[in-house]
Design a protein around this motif. Structure first.
Motif, PDB file in Angstrom:
ATOM      1  N   GLU A  65       1.279   9.179  -7.889  1.00  0.00           N
ATOM      2  CA  GLU A  65       1.265   8.248  -6.771  1.00  0.00           C
ATOM      3  C   GLU A  65       0.166   7.100  -7.188  1.00  0.00           C
ATOM      4  O   GLU A  65       0.559   5.961  -6.877  1.00  0.00           O
ATOM      5  N   SER A  69       1.548   3.331  -7.118  1.00  0.00           N
ATOM      6  CA  SER A  69       0.903   2.150  -6.283  1.00  0.00           C
ATOM      7  C   SER A  69       0.304   1.015  -7.315  1.00  0.00           C
ATOM      8  O   SER A  69       0.517  -0.196  -6.718  1.00  0.00           O
ATOM      9  N   ASP A  73       1.809  -2.845  -7.056  1.00  0.00           N
ATOM     10  CA  ASP A  73       0.795  -3.839  -6.497  1.00  0.00           C
ATOM     11  C   ASP A  73       1.091  -5.041  -7.822  1.00  0.00           C
ATOM     12  O   ASP A  73       1.246  -6.117  -7.483  1.00  0.00           O
TER      13      ASP A  73
END
Length: 100
Positions: A65, A69, A73
């Protein structure tokens, strides 16, 4: 590099290449990726042409995760975009293993 709606193979490949670049430029992720795949850094370029390799890169990104992420981004993607890209690549269909 945002792809609204369904992602086709060409767009999925772009997402996967961005993910590969993300992994290759990270001093923590690259050794982990190489260890898990069993390839050497010098083999990445040729491995990228193998069916399933790019889907594997995205699956590697999705498996953690914080990495997912950070990639999203950096690349301007969403987790759903990454999931759709995996499914659009050879051997990326999450049902593939169940059918073998």
């Amino acid at each position: 590099m945002k792809f609204p709606g369904k992602i086709g193979p060409d767009e999925a490949e772009q997402v996967a290449i961005a993910a590969l670049s993300f992994v290759a430029n990270d001093p923590v992720l690259l050794p982990r990726f190489l260890s898990l795949t069993g390839i050497e850094a010098s083999q990445i370029r040729s491995a990228a042409d193998a069916p399933g390799f790019l889907a594997g890169v995205l699956q590697f990104i999705r498996a953690h995760e914080p990495t997912l992420s950070a990639f999203c981004d950096a690349a301007g993607q969403t987790p759903d975009d990454v999931a759709a890209a995996v499914r659009a690549l050879p051997f990326g269909d999450e049902r593939y293993e169940a059918s073998t």
